[in-house]
Design a protein around this motif. Structure first.
Motif, PDB file in Angstrom:
ATOM      1  N   MET A   1       0.794  -1.264  -0.208  1.00 55.71           N
ATOM      2  CA  MET A   1       0.092   0.120   0.099  1.00 55.71           C
ATOM      3  C   MET A   1       0.922   1.264  -0.176  1.00 55.71           C
ATOM      4  O   MET A   1       2.004   1.134   0.861  1.00 55.71           O
ATOM      5  CB  MET A   1      -0.963  -0.165   1.266  1.00 55.71           C
ATOM      6  CG  MET A   1      -2.024  -1.244   1.282  1.00 55.71           C
ATOM      7  SD  MET A   1      -2.375  -1.575   2.857  1.00 55.71           S
ATOM      8  CE  MET A   1      -0.947  -2.552   3.247  1.00 55.71           C
TER       9      MET A   1
ATOM     10  N   GLY B   1      -2.884   4.969   1.115  1.00 56.08           N
ATOM     11  CA  GLY B   1      -3.554   3.524   1.331  1.00 56.08           C
ATOM     12  C   GLY B   1      -4.260   2.923   0.104  1.00 56.08           C
ATOM     13  O   GLY B   1      -4.926   1.649  -0.002  1.00 56.08           O
ATOM     14  N   THR B   2      -3.739   3.347  -1.180  1.00 49.55           N
ATOM     15  CA  THR B   2      -4.055   2.632  -2.189  1.00 49.55           C
ATOM     16  C   THR B   2      -3.182   1.535  -2.520  1.00 49.55           C
ATOM     17  O   THR B   2      -1.964   1.441  -2.111  1.00 49.55           O
ATOM     18  CB  THR B   2      -3.768   3.572  -3.357  1.00 49.55           C
ATOM     19  OG1 THR B   2      -4.640   4.828  -3.290  1.00 49.55           O
ATOM     20  CG2 THR B   2      -4.469   2.882  -4.703  1.00 49.55           C
ATOM     21  N   VAL B   3      -3.879   0.403  -2.674  1.00 44.90           N
ATOM     22  CA  VAL B   3      -3.302  -0.882  -2.766  1.00 44.90           C
ATOM     23  C   VAL B   3      -2.596  -1.000  -4.371  1.00 44.90           C
ATOM     24  O   VAL B   3      -3.366  -0.796  -5.295  1.00 44.90           O
ATOM     25  CB  VAL B   3      -4.101  -2.070  -2.674  1.00 44.90           C
ATOM     26  CG1 VAL B   3      -3.413  -3.354  -2.820  1.00 44.90           C
ATOM     27  CG2 VAL B   3      -4.666  -2.170  -1.161  1.00 44.90           C
TER      28      VAL B   3
ATOM     29  N   CYS C   1      -0.254  -7.002  -5.105  1.00 47.64           N
ATOM     30  CA  CYS C   1      -1.004  -8.127  -4.268  1.00 47.64           C
ATOM     31  C   CYS C   1      -0.640  -9.345  -4.988  1.00 47.64           C
ATOM     32  O   CYS C   1      -0.928  -9.415  -6.344  1.00 47.64           O
ATOM     33  CB  CYS C   1      -2.592  -8.047  -4.283  1.00 47.64           C
ATOM     34  SG  CYS C   1      -3.368  -9.232  -3.342  1.00 47.64           S
TER      35      CYS C   1
ATOM     36  N   ASN D   1      -8.592   1.297  -1.994  1.00 46.80           N
ATOM     37  CA  ASN D   1      -8.296   1.645  -0.829  1.00 46.80           C
ATOM     38  C   ASN D   1      -8.002   0.763   0.206  1.00 46.80           C
ATOM     39  O   ASN D   1      -9.005  -0.336   0.234  1.00 46.80           O
ATOM     40  CB  ASN D   1      -8.926   3.160  -0.328  1.00 46.80           C
ATOM     41  CG  ASN D   1      -8.572   3.531   0.856  1.00 46.80           C
ATOM     42  OD1 ASN D   1      -8.437   3.130   2.013  1.00 46.80           O
ATOM     43  ND2 ASN D   1      -7.717   4.400   0.477  1.00 46.80           N
ATOM     44  N   ARG D   2      -6.988   0.584   0.978  1.00 46.10           N
ATOM     45  CA  ARG D   2      -6.833  -0.382   1.989  1.00 46.10           C
ATOM     46  C   ARG D   2      -8.059  -0.707   2.791  1.00 46.10           C
ATOM     47  O   ARG D   2      -8.276  -1.836   3.404  1.00 46.10           O
ATOM     48  CB  ARG D   2      -5.529  -0.310   2.486  1.00 46.10           C
ATOM     49  CG  ARG D   2      -5.673   0.958   3.587  1.00 46.10           C
ATOM     50  CD  ARG D   2      -4.125   0.965   4.511  1.00 46.10           C
ATOM     51  NE  ARG D   2      -4.326   2.225   5.301  1.00 46.10           N
ATOM     52  CZ  ARG D   2      -4.442   2.019   6.624  1.00 46.10           C
ATOM     53  NH1 ARG D   2      -4.894   0.895   7.204  1.00 46.10           N
ATOM     54  NH2 ARG D   2      -4.159   3.128   7.252  1.00 46.10           N
TER      55      ARG D   2
ATOM     56  N   ASN E   1      -6.722  -3.479   8.929  1.00 46.43           N
ATOM     57  CA  ASN E   1      -6.220  -1.908   9.156  1.00 46.43           C
ATOM     58  C   ASN E   1      -5.738  -1.348  10.249  1.00 46.43           C
ATOM     59  O   ASN E   1      -5.044  -0.457  10.434  1.00 46.43           O
ATOM     60  CB  ASN E   1      -7.811  -1.380   8.666  1.00 46.43           C
ATOM     61  CG  ASN E   1      -7.998  -1.269   7.277  1.00 46.43           C
ATOM     62  OD1 ASN E   1      -7.263  -0.667   6.362  1.00 46.43           O
ATOM     63  ND2 ASN E   1      -9.049  -1.638   6.496  1.00 46.43           N
TER      64      ASN E   1
ATOM     65  N   CYS F   1       5.416   3.266   2.364  1.00 45.87           N
ATOM     66  CA  CYS F   1       4.631   2.187   1.845  1.00 45.87           C
ATOM     67  C   CYS F   1       4.789   0.991   2.983  1.00 45.87           C
ATOM     68  O   CYS F   1       5.632   0.672   3.579  1.00 45.87           O
ATOM     69  CB  CYS F   1       5.607   1.920   0.644  1.00 45.87           C
ATOM     70  SG  CYS F   1       5.017   2.986  -0.851  1.00 45.87           S
TER      71      CYS F   1
END
Length: 275
Positions: free
Chosen positions: A187, A191-193, A196, A215-216, A225, A263
């Motif tokens: 992230m 907070g954007t992933v 993965c 968003n996470r 979270n 990050c």
């Protein structure tokens, strides 16, 4: 004011040279005189390019056509005019073809017409010089453009090679990441992933849909979270900015990176961490 324009007059008769000198006495010209073609070439060697040369056609030794032909070879930008007291069509054709004469003026000349001819000759000379300058400038700019294009092509090749290498390394890294036995989610500070692996997609995708770009807080569970928030808080308190936190199967890690500050990597193990 600039220097006067040079005009070279060549004739084996001194009275003709004096007449030409008087004709242009009130004009802003420097009149150079020579009594033979050989003397005229010597003056041109000493003075360099002279805008206009006026030469008699019939002279002993080197005639006007031979003289002006040599002038054309050595000083091609000079405008050449022939004077002749003979109505010889063959001579006119020869002078034009061999010496590439601008004008053929008959003796005795009309003073006004000869002065206009000289003015037109000087304009022709100036135009020729400007054309040469423009041609040289165009050639220089074309050379610069070719150099820029070569440099651009080199940069494109280098960039393409670098991107190809980066893509290969990224593909290899993603392959390694996908083979890991745990879920890994990356992230950014907002907070954007952005990453993965395959395990993570299975772990989260079946429950909430697409992961990358989300968003996470929409992707992760409430507990996950909280773990990320905890590691961010620890990072702010740590001297070097790095931190980690563990909660059951979940582990959040933050390593200071000048290229991607703050990050967070969330790792989800099959078994509890440390178990």
């Amino acid at each position: 004011m600039g220097e006067p324009t040079c005009i070279l007059c060549v004739d084996d008769e001194q009275n003709v040279l004096r007449s030409l000198t008087r004709l242009f006495l009130d004009d802003p010209y420097e009149i150079l005189t020579a009594s033979s073609g050989a003397e005229g070439l010597l003056i041109l060697d000493q003075r360099g390019t002279v805008p206009v040369v006026i030469s008699d056609y019939r002279m002993p030794g080197m005639n006007g056509v031979e003289f002006l032909s040599e002038v054309r070879k050595r000083w091609p930008e000079t405008v050449r005019i022939v004077l002749s007291g003979y109505a010889d069509t063959g001579a006119i054709v020869s002078a034009i073809n061999e010496g590439q004469i601008y004008r053929f003026v008959a003796k005795p000349w009309n003073e006004d017409e000869l002065r206009v001819t000289v003015v037109n000759s000087l304009e022709r000379y100036d135009l020729g010089r400007k054309n040469l300058e423009l041609t040289e400038e165009l050639r220089r700019r074309n050379d610069e453009l070719k150099a820029l294009n070569r440099d651009l092509e080199r940069r494109v090749v280098e960039r393409t090679e670098a991107l190809t290498t980066q893509n290969r390394l990224l593909t290899e890294s993603l392959g390694i990441l996908d083979d890991l036995p745990m879920a890994v989610v990356g992230m950014d500070p907002e907070g954007t992933v952005f990453q993965c692996n395959r395990k993570g997609m299975v772990c989260f995708g079946s429950r909430i849909g697409p992961v990358i770009g989300a968003n996470r807080r929409d992707v992760l569970t409430e507990g996950q979270n909280r773990l990320v928030d905890e590691v961010l808080e620890k990072s702010r308190a740590a001297g070097n900015g790095s931190a980690s936190a563990v909660d059951g199967k979940h582990q959040a890690v933050l390593e200071r990176n000048p290229y991607a500050p703050d990050c967070v990597i969330l790792i989800v193990h099959e078994e509890p961490v440390g178990g």
